[in-house]
Design an enzyme around this catalytic site. Structure first.
Site, PDB file in Angstrom:
ATOM      1  CE  LYS A 196      -1.759   2.878   2.742  1.00  0.00           C
ATOM      2  NZ  LYS A 196      -1.759   4.125   1.950  1.00  0.00           N
ATOM      3  CD  GLU A 402      10.346  12.478  12.157  1.00  0.00           C
ATOM      4  OE1 GLU A 402       9.261  11.930  12.434  1.00  0.00           O
ATOM      5  OE2 GLU A 402      11.223  11.942  11.462  1.00  0.00           O
TER       6      GLU A 402
END
Ligand code: NAP
Ligand code: MG
Length: 498
Positions: A196, A402
């Site tokens: 996917k 992050e």
């Protein structure tokens, strides 16, 4: 006679085609007929549509992969022939390199030259490297002693068997390369796959699927289901017919994958986020370290899980390095990926733009100094200026979290004894950089850093032979190298009484 009409590129021709996904060797629409929009991030415009597969399509793809795993030309194929098919995939990627690079640049936003020089050849090389492993996956014969059966004799050995049907869920930052990292070793071991791709960047995976059929991969061995993470991805992670999930993406979704996989204890490998320290000592060659530190964060617009986003610089050279990295940042030419002058393209999506600019605003509110950059560029597309921040520390979101954008926080340090604890002070552990001309210092620091990769006097070097993955919350397991082969195999111990 020259004609004034320019021939369309292969990528332009591919874009015009009706997009379908690959299940059991057939090109199909989603069962429910829905599609999702594909954007060009440089213009913020829809350029294509692909099927929005969901749980029903995942069911069909998993069933096809199961059939191909258990009883097919693939399951009966010799290791040597399997290696040849994988090698052909690598060769065909190289033959179609211009087209793949253009699709990648258009869909993801990265500069065409970078896609052509890095993403595409590295993807091809991964298949070429893994092709050789197909014939080199083997167990061991083991001399066992069995103290409770004196005098008895046994013949004992291990077999390495493919893990089975693998679900692979990949992100948008290196769409083709991440597909290669995952598909290459899974194919080498004889697994079958449901892949996917990320909703933002499905195009190169669909083109790669065509290439894999052209290379002679039998039906059902690789199935590509395009769709959203919350539907197609979640259905794949929870599917009882899947033996293993290999995931690359955010740590947040990685945890969801683990939970989804817990019910049937399927195998899981994860390659997740990072907040990697890049350490410049005063004795480093600054002519190398400054561009190196800029490349560590600005390569791929900072959309790298291993981006050197915390730049620690020894106090004595802090001002020089900060000025040098900032100057380079301000010189980077930002523009559409397909423009040959572009050095940095747009971020991948409106959502990512909002995320990164949100971080920049939070830094500003918290009093972090912006040395250069700090804002969106232009009114169309998802461009952000390469940004250097000074004075951020623990408690500032730009330092702790992050960002996944072209934003580096620079931090001075005085005593080299402090650097390992500071560098390790994060939940992540994907990569780290060291810049020094002192061999002893480098070798002493390397084992102290809790990171899956340590680069010394270089950064962002990847190779099919070099394992890549994370300590701590940066993931489970390793991609690439011989190590990844173990992630796609089970070990069977055999003991024969003689
Ligand atoms: P993400 O949400 O983790 O997406 C990665 C993949 O997981 C995509 O294919 C996504 O599908 C799929 N996914 C999302 N939710 C899922 C679920 N509940 N179950 C199964 N699969 C699911 O990452 P993102 O939103 O694209 O980016 C957000 C952050 O992820 C970044 O800021 C960065 O921190 C991190 N990231 C890391 C890497 C890396 O290489 N380690 C790469 C990209 C992003 P859809 O895209 O179709 O929703
Ligand atoms: Mg796109």
């Amino acid at each position: 006679m020259a004609t004034a009409v320019q021939a369309k590129s292969h990528a332009a021709v591919f874009l015009e085609q009706d997009k379908r996904m690959l299940i059991d060797g057939d090109w199909v629409q989603a069962r429910h007929g829905r599609t999702l929009e594909v954007y060009d991030p440089a213009r913020g415009e829809v350029i294509d549509h692909v099927p929005a597969g969901d749980a029903e399509d995942i069911d069909l793809a998993v069933a096809a992969a199961r059939r191909a795993f258990e009883d097919s030309d693939w399951s009966r194929m010799s290791a040597s022939d399997r290696g040849r098919v994988i090698w052909r995939i690598g060769d065909l990627i190289l033959e179609n390199a211009d087209e793949l690079a253009e699709l990648e640049s258009l869909d993801n936003g990265k500069p065409l030259g970078v896609a052509r020089a890095a993403d595409v050849p590295l993807a091809a090389d991964l298949f070429l490297y893994m092709a050789g492993f197909a014939t080199k996956i083997h167990g061991q014969t083991l001399p066992i002693s069995v103290p409770f059966a004196p005098g008895a004799q046994f013949h004992s050995y291990t077999l390495k068997e493919p893990i089975g049907v693998v679900g692979q869920i990949i992100p948008w930052n290196f769409p083709l390369l991440m597909a290669a990292w995952k598909l290459g070793p899974a194919l080498a071991t004889g697994c079958t796959i449901v892949l996917k791709p990320a909703e933002q960047t499905p195009l190169s995976a669909l083109r790669l699927a065509e290439i894999m059929l052209d290379a002679g991969l039998p039906d059902g061995v690789v199935n590509v289901v395009t769709g959203f993470g919350e539907t197609a991805g979640a259905a794949l992670a929870a599917h009882p017919g899947v033996d293993k999930i290999a995931f690359t993406g955010s740590t947040e979704v990685g945890k969801l994958i683990v939970k989804a996989a817990a019910d049937d204890l399927k195998r899981v490998t994860l390659e997740l986020g990072g907040k990697s320290p890049n350490v410049v000592f005063a004795d480093a060659d600054l002519e190398m370290a400054i561009p190196g530190a800029a490349n560590a964060i600005f390569f791929n617009h900072g959309q790298c899980c291993c981006a050197g986003s915390r730049l620690y610089v020894e106090q004595k050279v802090y001002d020089d390095v900060l000025a040098g990295v900032s100057e380079r940042a301000s010189q980077i030419k930002v523009g559409p990926g397909l423009d040959p002058d572009t050095e940095m393209g747009p971020l991948v999506s409106a959502e990512q733009l909002e995320r990164v600019t949100g971080y920049l605003q939070s830094g500003e509110r918290e009093g972090v100094r912006t040395v250069t950059g700090g804002k969106q560029v232009g009114e169309h597309g998802y461009f952000v200026a390469p940004t250097v921040l000074d004075g951020a520390g623990k408690g500032n979101r730009v330092f702790d979290e992050e960002i996944f954008g072209p934003v580096v926080t620079a931090i001075p340090f005085k005593d080299s004894a402090d650097i390992a604890p500071a560098a390790n002070e994060t939940v992540y552990g994907l990569a780290a950089g060291i810049w020094t001309n002192n061999l002893t210092r480098a070798h002493r620091l390397i084992p102290q850093l809790r990171a899956g990769t340590v680069w010394v006097n270089t950064y962002n070097i990847f190779d099919a032979a070099l394992p890549f993955g994370g300590y701590k919350q940066s993931g489970w397991g390793r991609e690439m190298g011989e190590e990844v082969i173990h992630e796609y195999t089970e070990t069977k111990s055999v003991c024969i009484g003689l």
